[in-house]
Write a protein that holds these residues in place. Sequence first.
Motif, short mmCIF file in Angstrom:
data_model
loop_
_atom_site.label_atom_id
_atom_site.label_comp_id
_atom_site.label_asym_id
_atom_site.label_seq_id
_atom_site.Cartn_x
_atom_site.Cartn_y
_atom_site.Cartn_z
N ALA A 1 76.27 -11.79 104.30
CA ALA A 1 76.16 -13.10 103.65
C ALA A 1 75.14 -13.99 104.37
CB ALA A 1 77.53 -13.79 103.60
N ALA A 2 74.93 -13.72 105.66
CA ALA A 2 73.94 -14.45 106.46
C ALA A 2 72.56 -13.82 106.35
CB ALA A 2 74.38 -14.51 107.91
N LYS A 3 72.39 -12.89 105.40
CA LYS A 3 71.11 -12.23 105.10
C LYS A 3 70.62 -11.27 106.18
CE LYS A 3 70.39 -14.80 101.33
NZ LYS A 3 71.53 -14.75 100.50
N ILE A 4 71.54 -10.72 106.96
CA ILE A 4 71.18 -9.68 107.93
C ILE A 4 71.15 -8.36 107.16
CG2 ILE A 4 71.80 -8.50 110.08
CD1 ILE A 4 71.30 -11.44 110.60
N PRO A 5 70.06 -7.60 107.22
CA PRO A 5 69.98 -6.32 106.50
C PRO A 5 71.03 -5.32 107.00
CG PRO A 5 67.81 -7.00 107.27
CD PRO A 5 68.80 -7.91 107.92
N GLN B 1 92.05 -3.02 112.21
CA GLN B 1 90.71 -3.09 112.81
C GLN B 1 89.63 -2.88 111.75
OE1 GLN B 1 90.65 -0.42 116.16
NE2 GLN B 1 91.42 -2.01 117.53
N ASP B 2 89.87 -1.98 110.78
CA ASP B 2 88.92 -1.80 109.67
C ASP B 2 88.74 -3.10 108.90
OD1 ASP B 2 88.63 0.94 110.20
OD2 ASP B 2 90.15 1.52 108.73
N VAL B 3 89.85 -3.79 108.66
CA VAL B 3 89.81 -5.05 107.91
C VAL B 3 88.93 -6.07 108.64
CG1 VAL B 3 91.19 -7.00 107.06
CG2 VAL B 3 92.06 -4.66 106.85
N ILE B 4 89.13 -6.18 109.95
CA ILE B 4 88.34 -7.13 110.75
C ILE B 4 86.86 -6.76 110.74
CG2 ILE B 4 88.00 -8.10 113.06
CD1 ILE B 4 90.61 -9.00 111.64
N LEU B 5 86.54 -5.48 110.90
CA LEU B 5 85.14 -5.04 110.89
C LEU B 5 84.49 -5.26 109.53
CD1 LEU B 5 85.14 -1.82 113.08
CD2 LEU B 5 84.03 -4.00 113.56
N LEU B 6 85.21 -5.00 108.46
CA LEU B 6 84.66 -5.23 107.11
C LEU B 6 84.40 -6.71 106.88
CD1 LEU B 6 86.71 -2.67 105.02
CD2 LEU B 6 84.22 -2.70 105.31
N ARG B 7 85.30 -7.54 107.32
CA ARG B 7 85.08 -8.99 107.18
C ARG B 7 83.85 -9.43 107.98
NH1 ARG B 7 89.15 -12.64 109.95
NH2 ARG B 7 87.64 -12.34 111.59
N THR B 8 83.71 -8.90 109.19
CA THR B 8 82.55 -9.23 110.03
C THR B 8 81.25 -8.77 109.37
OG1 THR B 8 83.86 -9.13 112.05
CG2 THR B 8 81.48 -8.86 112.29
N ALA B 9 81.23 -7.53 108.88
CA ALA B 9 80.04 -6.99 108.22
C ALA B 9 79.70 -7.81 106.98
CB ALA B 9 80.25 -5.53 107.85
N TYR B 10 80.71 -8.20 106.21
CA TYR B 10 80.49 -9.01 105.01
C TYR B 10 79.89 -10.37 105.37
CZ TYR B 10 81.45 -11.37 100.59
OH TYR B 10 81.34 -12.08 99.42
N GLU B 11 80.39 -10.99 106.43
CA GLU B 11 79.85 -12.27 106.88
C GLU B 11 78.40 -12.13 107.36
OE1 GLU B 11 82.74 -13.51 109.78
OE2 GLU B 11 84.14 -14.19 108.23
N GLY C 1 70.75 -17.63 113.48
CA GLY C 1 69.30 -17.64 113.29
C GLY C 1 68.72 -16.29 112.94
N GLY C 2 69.39 -15.50 112.12
CA GLY C 2 68.87 -14.21 111.72
C GLY C 2 69.14 -13.09 112.71
N GLU C 3 69.85 -13.36 113.77
CA GLU C 3 70.19 -12.36 114.78
C GLU C 3 71.69 -12.10 114.79
OE1 GLU C 3 68.07 -10.74 116.90
OE2 GLU C 3 66.42 -11.75 115.89
N VAL C 4 72.07 -10.88 115.14
CA VAL C 4 73.48 -10.55 115.34
C VAL C 4 73.80 -10.89 116.79
CG1 VAL C 4 75.23 -8.74 115.33
CG2 VAL C 4 73.40 -8.72 113.62
#
Length: 116
Positions: free
Chosen positions: A58-62, A45-55, A92-95
Amino acid sequence: MSEAFTLRQLQETLGIPRGVLSALIGAGFVSPARAERGAYRFTFQDVILLRTAYELRAAKIPPRRILQSLRRVRAALPEEMPLTGLRITAVGGEVVVRGAGQHYAAESGQLLLDFE
């Protein structure tokens, strides 16, 4: 016991530099366990969350908005349902969260129309 992943395995598997992983951990996206010598041990689950946060990064979400969004989504979920049971992306800049038959903005909770 479930399998634990090392920081090196995450780097190789996800293709995320060590410094970026360290920053995501420091920002609180995951709280990995520690092995005997202090090395991080990550769950699947940590791996999946880290991948999501990284993506999302990468989409410029602060980072602050990512954390706020993930916390709001987590708070709205039943205790037994993990964040990894949802599809979390940037649009479009939103999560944006998809899951359980709903499609909504993570920060506001506003339902979104899906024309796909």
